[in-house]
Scaffold this motif. Sequence first.
Motif, PDB file in Angstrom:
ATOM      1  N   TRP A  18     -27.558  21.894  -6.903  1.00 32.10           N
ATOM      2  CA  TRP A  18     -26.908  20.779  -7.602  1.00 32.10           C
ATOM      3  C   TRP A  18     -25.391  20.813  -7.369  1.00 32.10           C
ATOM      4  O   TRP A  18     -24.771  19.806  -7.078  1.00 32.10           O
ATOM      5  CB  TRP A  18     -27.202  20.815  -9.096  1.00 32.10           C
ATOM      6  N   ASP A  23     -26.339  14.679  -7.523  1.00 32.53           N
ATOM      7  CA  ASP A  23     -26.960  13.373  -7.308  1.00 32.53           C
ATOM      8  C   ASP A  23     -26.494  12.413  -8.402  1.00 32.53           C
ATOM      9  O   ASP A  23     -27.008  12.438  -9.518  1.00 32.53           O
ATOM     10  CB  ASP A  23     -28.477  13.520  -7.333  1.00 32.53           C
ATOM     11  N   ILE A  54     -31.306  21.174  -8.535  1.00 32.57           N
ATOM     12  CA  ILE A  54     -32.125  20.424  -7.588  1.00 32.57           C
ATOM     13  C   ILE A  54     -33.146  21.411  -7.040  1.00 32.57           C
ATOM     14  O   ILE A  54     -32.780  22.465  -6.509  1.00 32.57           O
ATOM     15  CB  ILE A  54     -31.283  19.822  -6.442  1.00 32.57           C
ATOM     16  N   CYS A  60     -34.074  16.307  -8.821  1.00 30.74           N
ATOM     17  CA  CYS A  60     -33.109  16.755  -9.825  1.00 30.74           C
ATOM     18  C   CYS A  60     -33.844  17.304 -11.037  1.00 30.74           C
ATOM     19  O   CYS A  60     -34.848  16.740 -11.478  1.00 30.74           O
ATOM     20  CB  CYS A  60     -32.198  15.607 -10.225  1.00 30.74           C
TER      21      CYS A  60
END
Length: 103
Positions: A18, A23, A54, A60
């Motif tokens: 992440w 995202d 992620i 996610c």
Amino acid sequence: MSQNTITLAQAQQWAKNWRDNPDPSVIAFLIPEIDLTQVMAERETVDVRTYLGIDDDNKCKLMIVGVNASGNDLIDDSKGQYIYDMTTACQPDCDVNSPLFNI
């Protein structure tokens, strides 16, 4: 391990994924009731903390851990203190009629 848990190594990799590639299309997460009730039932848990990640399928995730009265994460499999995740991100799992979705 308890239901809906992941290992510390998995959680660390997901969090790194992440941080390396956040995202911005994810606006919310659906958290199963069992994740919250299990983490709150753990010894010493007074609060919960969440971490973004992620997974290996590029989805996610929101990882959930118990937090003690001193504000420390409770992550220790040998003590029954786990990292929970069966969350799903919005998109695609959204309430499209929510006033928080439609802004």
